[in-house]
Every structure is written in structure tokens, then in C-alpha cells.
Design an enzyme around this catalytic site. Structure first.
Site, mmCIF file in Angstrom:
data_model
loop_
_atom_site.group_PDB
_atom_site.id
_atom_site.type_symbol
_atom_site.label_atom_id
_atom_site.label_comp_id
_atom_site.label_asym_id
_atom_site.label_seq_id
_atom_site.Cartn_x
_atom_site.Cartn_y
_atom_site.Cartn_z
ATOM 1 N N ALA A 199 -4.184 -8.186 4.818
ATOM 2 C CA ALA A 199 -4.909 -7.410 5.825
ATOM 3 C C ALA A 199 -6.397 -7.734 5.721
ATOM 4 C CB ALA A 199 -4.669 -5.927 5.617
ATOM 5 N N GLN A 200 -7.019 -7.951 6.840
ATOM 6 C CA GLN A 200 -8.430 -8.339 6.807
ATOM 7 C C GLN A 200 -9.353 -7.201 7.230
ATOM 8 O OE1 GLN A 200 -9.135 -11.981 8.966
ATOM 9 N NE2 GLN A 200 -7.937 -13.208 7.559
ATOM 10 N N GLY A 201 -9.221 -6.787 8.515
ATOM 11 C CA GLY A 201 -10.209 -5.917 9.146
ATOM 12 C C GLY A 201 -10.611 -4.714 8.333
ATOM 13 N N ARG A 248 0.136 -0.693 18.112
ATOM 14 C CA ARG A 248 -0.655 -0.086 17.041
ATOM 15 C C ARG A 248 -2.148 -0.341 17.255
ATOM 16 N NH1 ARG A 248 -2.789 -2.243 12.303
ATOM 17 N NH2 ARG A 248 -1.709 -4.192 12.744
ATOM 18 N N HIS A 262 2.538 -10.373 14.441
ATOM 19 C CA HIS A 262 1.645 -9.781 13.437
ATOM 20 C C HIS A 262 2.168 -8.476 12.844
ATOM 21 C CE1 HIS A 262 -2.115 -8.798 11.476
ATOM 22 N NE2 HIS A 262 -2.260 -7.700 12.181
ATOM 23 N N GLU A 281 -13.043 -2.622 15.818
ATOM 24 C CA GLU A 281 -11.995 -3.564 16.242
ATOM 25 C C GLU A 281 -11.480 -3.129 17.599
ATOM 26 O OE1 GLU A 281 -9.249 -5.120 13.091
ATOM 27 O OE2 GLU A 281 -10.087 -3.439 11.994
ATOM 28 N N HIS A 304 -0.883 -10.616 17.166
ATOM 29 C CA HIS A 304 -2.339 -10.597 16.978
ATOM 30 C C HIS A 304 -2.933 -11.658 17.890
ATOM 31 C CE1 HIS A 304 -6.311 -10.669 15.247
ATOM 32 N NE2 HIS A 304 -6.010 -9.589 14.548
ATOM 33 N N ARG A 352 -5.245 -4.579 21.323
ATOM 34 C CA ARG A 352 -4.684 -5.879 20.950
ATOM 35 C C ARG A 352 -3.634 -6.387 21.933
ATOM 36 N NH1 ARG A 352 -3.479 -5.565 14.757
ATOM 37 N NH2 ARG A 352 -5.741 -5.606 14.638
ATOM 38 N N LYS A 380 10.790 -7.913 -4.345
ATOM 39 C CA LYS A 380 11.625 -9.119 -4.402
ATOM 40 C C LYS A 380 10.850 -10.367 -4.791
ATOM 41 C CE LYS A 380 11.307 -10.095 0.549
ATOM 42 N NZ LYS A 380 12.040 -10.256 1.808
ATOM 43 N N VAL A 409 0.815 -1.214 0.000
ATOM 44 C CA VAL A 409 0.000 0.000 0.000
ATOM 45 C C VAL A 409 0.851 1.268 0.000
ATOM 46 C CG1 VAL A 409 -0.317 -0.128 2.534
ATOM 47 C CG2 VAL A 409 -1.910 1.195 1.156
ATOM 48 N N ALA A 410 1.898 1.329 0.810
ATOM 49 C CA ALA A 410 2.705 2.555 0.885
ATOM 50 C C ALA A 410 3.510 2.743 -0.393
ATOM 51 C CB ALA A 410 3.626 2.511 2.104
ATOM 52 N N GLU A 457 4.835 -0.104 7.102
ATOM 53 C CA GLU A 457 5.246 -0.848 8.298
ATOM 54 C C GLU A 457 6.738 -0.758 8.571
ATOM 55 O OE1 GLU A 457 3.846 -4.888 8.339
ATOM 56 O OE2 GLU A 457 4.637 -5.286 10.342
ATOM 57 N N LEU A 505 -3.044 0.224 7.264
ATOM 58 C CA LEU A 505 -3.319 0.582 5.868
ATOM 59 C C LEU A 505 -3.466 2.094 5.755
ATOM 60 C CD1 LEU A 505 -5.861 -2.209 4.771
ATOM 61 C CD2 LEU A 505 -3.452 -2.020 4.148
#
Ligand code: SIN
Length: 532
Positions: free
Chosen positions: A49-51, A375, A340, A119, A233, A281, A38, A17-18, A364, A381
């Protein structure tokens, strides 16, 4: 083998994403961009990523940017940089809007507006999601599709930054899949390589998460911070002892009503934290770890039987459970914590600049101060979107203003390609040492023994392929994480010391920074104090 050579204005290492957000923005502003990754373009952590993306968009009754900031600071255990938190979260809505313009499709509720879930640690339903629990996959799909025309080198691993004699970045040395060296000359290199979950035997991270960017930045002279805060996680599907990437069971399952039970079927999060099963978390992972020790068991259970439409709302989790022979609609799901997220990383300023001129970091791999000691769910994200865009605009501005050289063409030929021998240990030894001593619950003796075990398995070698680059990165990260975790004699956020179980706010309210000393070993020092 003679190295091949190419030139760009900006080299982006990593295609999550970044990295892709930065590459797209920089290319749109007219820069020559090359993306280096790579593995396959979508082999990084983003697609897993899910949430969702934590962001305050539109009119959600009872929610606000300020509330999102407050939740992030609370989860971060006193080590967030409040200015970084406020500015990154404030930029979130525009970053998500830009992502949607690029084609990302988020789930809608019955009223047609964005659906939102909750969450751990969030005081409101503010996490937008896609494909039910496949948000990262949709984000990655949209960005890869949008970046169709960009030069992209897959199967090329970044080895080291090339430096001018004055220290600024001159480009990047890479190896292709057959070990052939190449040089990308550029005044700006962005590290967007993700985290280092592969330091541990059991992780939600893909095989690519080997800490390459942090290692490269340290070797180039940048500093890293908060490395000891490895987030575990709380709910990863437990299918017996296993190594490698394990299926995640998103926190959104608890956000929508599931609860944790121990082996005897008792809830154990009530009374631990006011938010109970939806505590941040670090709190949930630590409580599960304690309960596992008390009961002598390997997993606890996530009871989602009361949820309606589980398979449609959480298709990824449902498929993983069914593949393991578990039916989450009818039975509690066995879960356990696993490595995680790397809350720390390469120290950057608010624009993604590291201490090395021309070297940037985002996502990250970076430590902006957003996460502190732990976090907040689904802020990752968000950070990748915001910081990727900021690095692009920073590089554009610095080129225009002449702070970065517009061209590196010069008479003297290539800058020196570094090929130093670096400490390199067997990956299995590193993962076992880290999993045994640097998980949730650490103590000084165990951390020291793990350092000795890594040391004993380490020899100097020149990495000649991707596996060598990764092993060198994991070795350096293990040394650095163990040193930082051993130095921080308190418990805070994800860093739980069984021999120092309390927070020590008198002198520990600062990040620990890691730099390499003259011999290439990680040295831990007190970083900038965190503003109260
Ligand atoms: C999850 O869906 O539980 C993970 C989201 C995150 O790591 O932020």
C-alpha cells in the site's frame, strides 16, 4: 501422512494489517492466538500500500468525520451500508492512535504535526502517510515487530474450516510447505487473507492475493457479496505488456498536482468529473480505458514534472520508474489501469462475524458495507485496523459469555478433516479469461464466453499443496465474479457494463450475494437492500 494437531482460542489466517491487529489485541486480552500465513509474514498486500490511511485526526481546518463519511458514500455509488461507513470511519482515529502506540511512524509536516495528502474522491487533505509513499510497508513493519512473541506459522496454507455437526467452527485444516496436513483446533477462526487481484493477468497485488479466504468461507457455508466490484487502480506503471504484480503509481501523486495526459499531450479528465484528475478511482479508470480505446493506445501519461521534490516525497514510485528507465522529474510517466482491490468479499456484520458461527472475516477479504461499488482511496488500511480490532474484542467477549466453547478438548478425537474434490482450472486460463472479459468495461456475451472458457478448463481435484489451494480458490472466484457481473445488468462504481451503461436505481440498489448451491457451484441472489 497423519496430521499434526494444535489448539488455540483464535486462529488468524493472514498476517497483514487486519490479521496482525486482531492477533495482537486478542493476545493482549489473554487469548491463545495462532497466526497462519501461507508465505513469509510480510508477503501479503499490506506492505504494498502506498498512499496512506484515510482518517480525520486532530484539527484539520475544513475537514470532519462527516465529510469523510460523505466522500466514502459518494465514491461507493449507492451501495455502501451507511451504518457501517459511519461506525468504521468514526473508529478510525482511535485505531490509528493504537497503531502509532505500536510503533508505526507516520510522516510529519514542517510544523511537526502529521503530514496529510489527498487522493481521488477525497474532499480534503486527510490521508496520513509514512516513508513518503511506503505507508503499507511501515504499517506492516510496525505490526510484525509488535507481534514478535506470537506463535506464527509461515508457509502454511489454510485449506478448509473444520466444522462441528451443528455447523459451528471447530478449527482449521492446513497444509505446510511440503504438503503435510495439520489441524488447528479452535472455536474461532478469523479470515484476514486479502483479496483476489491474481484473478487478473496484470495487478498491483502480490502473488498471495488469490482469494483463498472468500473460497474457504463460501465452502464453509458463509455468503459473499459485491464480488463483481473489482477495483482497477487507474495508474499502474506501464512498461509494455506484462503479467503479474505491476508497480503502482500512487494517487497521491495526482493529489499533489500531477495530471493525466493522453498520447497527444491533452488533459482528458477535466469535464469528466468536477474533481477532474482527482475524481474517484472508478471514474478515472473508466475514463482512461475509454481514452485508450479511442486513441488505440496502451497507456496514458501522468505528468508530475511540476511537483517539487518528487524523489523524496515518492521514493517507491521514483525507484520503480527509474528501474524502468523513466525519469518522472523530466518526463510524463506511462500508466494504465490494473486490477487493484476487491471491494466485495465475505459478508460480515459490524463485528466481523460471518453467517457461520465461529468464523470471522476482516480486511480486504470481508464485505462490511464500507466500500459499496467502489472503495474510496486509502480506506482499506483504515478498515483493516478497525475491523481487526473489532473481531478481537468480539471473540474475547463471546468466549467470556459462553457463546463460543472455551475448549474443544473432547473424547471423540479430531473433527472430520474435509478433503473434498473441488473444481480446479489452470491459472493462466482463468487469468486470461478474466482479463479479457471482466475488466473495466464488460458485456453479457463476453462474461458468458469467459464462464464457458473457465468451465472447459475445469476438472475436479483434491488440492494437495498451496498451488492447488490457490488454483481452486481462483477457479471458484472466477465463477462467482463472472456470475455476479453477468447478473448485474447496469453500470455502477467499478462494474462498468458496455451493454448496460447506465445505473438502474429501481431494482439494483441492493448487493448481490453469492452462496454455494448443493453441488458447490456459486449461486447469485439478491442480498439485503441497501438503506437509502
Ligand atoms: C494509492 O496509493 O493510490 C493506493 C491507495 C489505495 O489503494 O487506497
Amino acid at each position: 501422512m497423519n496430521p499434526w494437531e494444535a489448539e488455540a482460542d483464535l486462529v488468524v489466517v493472514g498476517s497483514g494489517v487486519a490479521g496482525l491487529t486482531a492477533a495482537l489485541d486478542a493476545a493482549a486480552a489473554g487469548l491463545r492466538v495462532v497466526v497462519v500465513t501461507k508465505d513469509a509474514v510480510d508477503a501479503g498486500s499490506t506492505r504494498w500500500a502506498q498512499g496512506g490511511v484515510a482518517v480525520v485526526v486532530g484539527d484539520v481546518a475544513g475537514d470532519s468525520i462527516d465529510a469523510h463519511v460523505a466522500d466514502t458514500l459518494e465514491a461507493g455509488g449507492g451501495l455502501c451500508d451507511p451504518a457501517a461507513v459511519a461506525s468504521i470511519i468514526a473508529d478510525g482515529p482511535a485505531a490509528v492512535a493504537r497503531l502509532r502506540e505500536r510503533g508505526a511512524r507516520f510522516d510529519a509536516g514542517p510544523d511537526g504535526r502529521l503530514a496529510r495528502t489527498r487522493e481521488g474522491g477525497h474532499s480534503a487533505f486527510r490521508v496520513v502517510h509514512a516513508g513518503g509513499d511506503a505507508t503499507g510497508a511501515e504499517v506492516e513493519r510496525a505490526l510484525v515487530h509488535a507481534s514478535g512473541g506470537l506463535p506464527l506459522l509461515t508457509d502454511h496454507v489454510a485449506v478448509d474450516a473444520l466444522r462441528e455437526p451443528d455447523g459451528r467452527v471447530a478449527g482449521l485444516a492446513v497444509l505446510d510447505g511440503s504438503g503435510r496436513p495439520g489441524v488447528l483446533r479452535a472455536p474461532a477462526v478469523l479470515l484476514a487473507t486479502g483479496g483476489y487481484g491474481q484473478l487478473y493477468s496484470s495487478t498491483t497485488n502480490p502473488e498471495t492475493a488469490t482469494g483463498d479466504g472468500v473460497a474457504l468461507a463460501l465452502r464453509a457455508g458463509a455468503s459473499a457479496a459485491d464480488l463483481e466490484f473489482v477495483q482497477f487502480h487507474p495508474t499502474v506503471l506501464y512498461t509494455g505488456p506484462a503479467v503479474g504484480r505491476r508497480p503502482l503509481v500512487t494517487e497521491a501523486v495526482r493529489g499533489e498536482g500531477a495530471v493525466l495526459l493522453d498520447r497527444a499531450g491533452r488533459r482528458f479528465m477535466t469535464g469528466v468529473h468536477p474533481l477532474a484528475d482527482l475524481a474517484p478511482r472508478d471514474v478515472v479508470a473508466a475514463a482512461i480505458t475509454r481514452r485508450l480505446a479511442e486513441t488505440g493506445t496502451s497507456c496514458v501519461y501522468l505528468d508530475a514534472r511540476a511537483l517539487d521534490g518528487f524523489a523524496a516525497r515518492f521514493p517507491t514510485v521514483y525507484a520503480a520508474c527509474r528501474a524502468a528507465g523513466i525519469d518522472p522529474v523530466r518526463e510524463p510517466v506511462p500508466v494504465t489501469p490494473a486490477a487493484h482491490y476487491s471491494c466485495g468479499g465475505v459478508v460480515t456484520d459490524a463485528s466481523g462475524r460471518t453467517a457461520v458461527p465461529g468464523l470471522y472475516a476482516a480486511g480486504e477479504v470481508a464485505r462490511t458495507g464500507l466500500h459499496g461499488a467502489n472503495r474510496l482511496a486509502s480506506n482499506s488500511l483504515l478498515e483493516g485496523l478497525v475491523m481487526g480490532a473489532r473481531v478481537a474484542s468480539t471473540v474475547v467477549a463471546e468466549l467470556q459469555e459462553g457463546h463460543l466453547p472455551a475448549t474443544l478438548l473432547r473424547e471423540g478425537g479430531l473433527p472430520a478433516i474435509p478433503a473434498p474434490a473441488v473444481p480446479l482450472a489452470d491459472r493462466g486460463v482463468v487469468q486470461r479469461a478474466m482479463s479479457g472479459a471482466a475488466g473495466v468495461g464488460r458485456d453479457g456475451a463476453g462474461l458468458a464466453a469467459a464462464s464457458d472458457a473457465v468451465e472447459a478448463a475445469t476438472a475436479l481435484a483434491v488440492p494437495i499443496d498451496r498451488a492447488g489451494v490457490e488454483d481452486a480458490a481462483l477457479t471458484l472466484l472466477a465463477q462467482a465474479v463472472l456470475a455476479a457481473a453477468g447478473t448485474r445488468t447496469e453500470s455502477r462504481g467499478c462494474h462498468v457494463r458496455t451493454d448496460f451503461p447506465a445505473r438502474d436505481d429501481v431494482w439494483q440498489r441492493a448487493s448481490l450475494e453469492v452462496v454455494l448451491d448443493g453441488t458447490g457451484r456459486p449461486e447469485v441472489r439478491a442480498g439485503k437492500a441497501v438503506a437509502a
